[in-house]
Design a protein around this motif. Structure first.
Motif, PDB file in Angstrom:
ATOM      1  N   ALA A   1      16.741  46.622  82.992  1.00 45.33           N
ATOM      2  CA  ALA A   1      16.586  46.795  81.271  1.00 45.33           C
ATOM      3  C   ALA A   1      15.006  47.366  80.896  1.00 45.33           C
ATOM      4  O   ALA A   1      14.769  47.322  79.891  1.00 45.33           O
ATOM      5  CB  ALA A   1      16.828  45.618  80.985  1.00 45.33           C
TER       6      ALA A   1
ATOM      7  N   GLY B   1      14.688  49.600  78.212  1.00 49.47           N
ATOM      8  CA  GLY B   1      15.020  49.244  76.831  1.00 49.47           C
ATOM      9  C   GLY B   1      14.389  47.720  76.617  1.00 49.47           C
ATOM     10  O   GLY B   1      15.475  46.951  76.333  1.00 49.47           O
TER      11      GLY B   1
ATOM     12  N   SER C   1      15.705  46.268  72.895  1.00 46.90           N
ATOM     13  CA  SER C   1      16.992  46.043  72.986  1.00 46.90           C
ATOM     14  C   SER C   1      17.499  44.928  73.894  1.00 46.90           C
ATOM     15  O   SER C   1      18.299  44.218  73.271  1.00 46.90           O
ATOM     16  CB  SER C   1      17.908  47.328  73.688  1.00 46.90           C
ATOM     17  N   TYR C   2      16.969  44.695  74.995  1.00 39.88           N
ATOM     18  CA  TYR C   2      17.089  43.597  75.794  1.00 39.88           C
ATOM     19  C   TYR C   2      16.598  42.355  74.977  1.00 39.88           C
ATOM     20  O   TYR C   2      17.606  41.329  74.949  1.00 39.88           O
ATOM     21  CB  TYR C   2      16.326  43.409  77.103  1.00 39.88           C
TER      22      TYR C   2
ATOM     23  N   ILE D   1      16.385  41.903  71.632  1.00 42.66           N
ATOM     24  CA  ILE D   1      17.388  41.558  70.655  1.00 42.66           C
ATOM     25  C   ILE D   1      18.632  40.988  71.232  1.00 42.66           C
ATOM     26  O   ILE D   1      19.168  40.034  70.369  1.00 42.66           O
ATOM     27  CB  ILE D   1      17.723  43.221  69.933  1.00 42.66           C
ATOM     28  N   PHE D   2      18.989  41.444  72.186  1.00 40.17           N
ATOM     29  CA  PHE D   2      20.301  40.884  72.925  1.00 40.17           C
ATOM     30  C   PHE D   2      20.066  39.336  73.271  1.00 40.17           C
ATOM     31  O   PHE D   2      20.772  38.413  72.823  1.00 40.17           O
ATOM     32  CB  PHE D   2      20.766  41.595  74.081  1.00 40.17           C
TER      33      PHE D   2
ATOM     34  N   ILE E   1      15.522  48.496  62.726  1.00 36.94           N
ATOM     35  CA  ILE E   1      16.414  48.859  63.621  1.00 36.94           C
ATOM     36  C   ILE E   1      17.643  48.631  63.602  1.00 36.94           C
ATOM     37  O   ILE E   1      18.519  49.710  63.951  1.00 36.94           O
ATOM     38  CB  ILE E   1      16.014  47.811  64.720  1.00 36.94           C
ATOM     39  N   GLU E   2      18.425  47.910  62.608  1.00 39.69           N
ATOM     40  CA  GLU E   2      19.705  47.667  62.274  1.00 39.69           C
ATOM     41  C   GLU E   2      20.124  49.204  61.453  1.00 39.69           C
ATOM     42  O   GLU E   2      21.181  49.812  62.015  1.00 39.69           O
ATOM     43  CB  GLU E   2      19.857  46.648  61.274  1.00 39.69           C
TER      44      GLU E   2
ATOM     45  N   VAL F   1      20.430  52.034  64.254  1.00 39.74           N
ATOM     46  CA  VAL F   1      21.756  51.824  64.883  1.00 39.74           C
ATOM     47  C   VAL F   1      22.722  52.250  64.160  1.00 39.74           C
ATOM     48  O   VAL F   1      23.718  53.168  64.649  1.00 39.74           O
ATOM     49  CB  VAL F   1      21.675  50.363  65.613  1.00 39.74           C
TER      50      VAL F   1
END
Length: 159
Positions: free
Chosen positions: A13, A16, A19-20, A22-23, A145-146, A149
């Protein structure tokens, strides 16, 4: 520096890290929200549908579908469960029998304040150690970010 409450970034990861993060945040936040919702005998996501109905009771399923961002099968399953639990009713619209109108029952309406309390509790837990400026910055970045995407998802072929 890491401890038992901090997840180290897996090597895969490394390309990212946002992204990680956020996850990990979404997974942890959702798990805690689910435990709070269980105390109200709700499944995750049902509170969001109820919140839409608190604001605009008597919506069609199509309107709820558009406002909630859920897919059709998820919405139908959630509404069926909520109807079986006595939280709402679904009846054909008087002007078009093909449309189903969703309305809260007294039991559904009675959840408005408990859901608002749950949301406040979750918010305090989430941002309790942040300053107002940090909260505003996080909210701004999360929305950006939303949107990024969403915009990218709309541009992908096959949608």
């Amino acid at each position: 520096m890491s401890d038992s409450t901090t997840s180290e970034l897996p090597h895969t990861a490394a390309g990212g890290p946002v992204s990680y993060a956020i996850f990990q945040l979404a997974r942890t936040h959702r798990a805690h929200a689910a435990s709070l919702l269980r105390a109200l005998n709700l499944h995750p996501g049902q509170e969001l549908l109820l919140m839409q109905l608190f604001d605009h009771d008597g919506q069609t399923q199509a309107e709820l579908l558009e406002r909630s961002g859920l897919d059709h099968s998820t919405l139908s399953k959630s509404l069926r469960r909520m109807q079986e639990a006595g939280l709402l009713t679904r009846q054909p619209a008087s002007h078009d029998r093909r449309l189903m109108v969703v309305r809260l029952t007294e039991a559904g309406r009675a959840l408005q304040e408990p859901i608002a309390d749950m949301w406040r509790t979750l918010e305090q837990l989430s941002v309790g150690d942040l300053t107002p400026d940090q909260i505003q910055a996080f909210t701004t970045y999360a929305r950006a970010i939303e949107q990024s995407v969403r915009d990218h998802s709309r541009q992908e072929p096959g949608d």
